[in-house]
Design an enzyme around this catalytic site. Structure first.
Site, PDB file in Angstrom:
ATOM      1  N   GLN A  19       0.838  -1.195   0.000  1.00 34.35           N
ATOM      2  CA  GLN A  19       0.000   0.000   0.000  1.00 34.35           C
ATOM      3  C   GLN A  19       0.876   1.249   0.000  1.00 34.35           C
ATOM      4  O   GLN A  19       1.079   1.873   1.036  1.00 34.35           O
ATOM      5  CB  GLN A  19      -0.886  -0.037   1.245  1.00 34.35           C
ATOM      6  CG  GLN A  19      -1.890   1.056   1.346  1.00 34.35           C
ATOM      7  CD  GLN A  19      -3.176   0.728   0.662  1.00 34.35           C
ATOM      8  OE1 GLN A  19      -3.629  -0.389   0.709  1.00 34.35           O
ATOM      9  NE2 GLN A  19      -3.758   1.702   0.012  1.00 34.35           N
ATOM     10  N   PHE A  20       1.402   1.638  -1.167  1.00 36.49           N
ATOM     11  CA  PHE A  20       2.285   2.798  -1.230  1.00 36.49           C
ATOM     12  C   PHE A  20       1.566   4.077  -0.826  1.00 36.49           C
ATOM     13  O   PHE A  20       2.195   5.040  -0.371  1.00 36.49           O
ATOM     14  CB  PHE A  20       2.917   2.950  -2.619  1.00 36.49           C
ATOM     15  CG  PHE A  20       2.001   3.537  -3.651  1.00 36.49           C
ATOM     16  CD1 PHE A  20       1.989   4.904  -3.889  1.00 36.49           C
ATOM     17  CD2 PHE A  20       1.152   2.726  -4.396  1.00 36.49           C
ATOM     18  CE1 PHE A  20       1.151   5.455  -4.845  1.00 36.49           C
ATOM     19  CE2 PHE A  20       0.317   3.259  -5.345  1.00 36.49           C
ATOM     20  CZ  PHE A  20       0.310   4.630  -5.574  1.00 36.49           C
ATOM     21  N   THR A  21       0.234   4.099  -0.925  1.00 32.99           N
ATOM     22  CA  THR A  21      -0.507   5.314  -0.600  1.00 32.99           C
ATOM     23  C   THR A  21      -0.465   5.653   0.890  1.00 32.99           C
ATOM     24  O   THR A  21      -0.857   6.756   1.274  1.00 32.99           O
ATOM     25  CB  THR A  21      -1.977   5.219  -1.067  1.00 32.99           C
ATOM     26  OG1 THR A  21      -2.597   4.097  -0.435  1.00 32.99           O
ATOM     27  CG2 THR A  21      -2.056   5.076  -2.576  1.00 32.99           C
TER      28      THR A  21
END
Length: 147
Positions: free
Chosen positions: A78-80
């Site tokens: 989950q890079f966000t």
């Protein structure tokens, strides 16, 4: 490294109509990385997740860990989690590790979890894929872990 950890009664990841990972009771771990993350960081986080006592005992106190409830972990890249929305209306993801760094970190983190977990199942999604996450948050109990 940043993790949003949710205690779930079940969770599933789908890409299109295909299920790519699912668990019953356990933790859904949304995981983001930065370029400065090290093996020590990954090791600390794996130990922390596997050892957290967030499940109720017979008296209703959070005294049981994953092993104590025969739980599992579902890991989602989950890079966000490193989105910065302090300025403007579109978040910046400049702090998130780029894929060429994040993929090996993600793979190493999952390998560490599996190595340390013993009989605790560790499921994953597909790194970088657009996925649907379906979960039943138990409690709700949600923690933000950062190292």
């Amino acid at each position: 490294m940043r993790v949003v950890l949710q205690r779930v009664s079940r969770a599933e990841l789908r890409t299109g109509s295909r299920a790519v990972g699912s668990i019953g009771v356990g933790f859904l771990a949304l995981v983001g990385f930065i370029a400065a993350d090290t093996d020590a960081t990954l090791d600390w986080m794996a130990e922390k997740i596997l050892g957290l006592r967030l499940f109720s005992d017979a008296e209703g106190k959070m005294n049981r860990d994953l092993a104590g409830v025969a739980g599992a972990v579902l890991v989602v890249s989950q890079f966000t989690l490193y989105g910065d929305a302090r300025k403007g209306r579109r978040p910046s993801f400049i702090d998130a590790a780029p894929p060429e760094i994040a993929i090996p970190l993600y793979e190493r983190f999952v390998a560490l979890l599996r190595e340390k977990a013993g009989a605790i199942p560790v499921a994953t999604g597909e790194f970088g894929a657009m996925m649907e996450v379906e979960l039943v948050n138990d409690g709700p109990v949600t923690l933000i872990l950062e190292k």
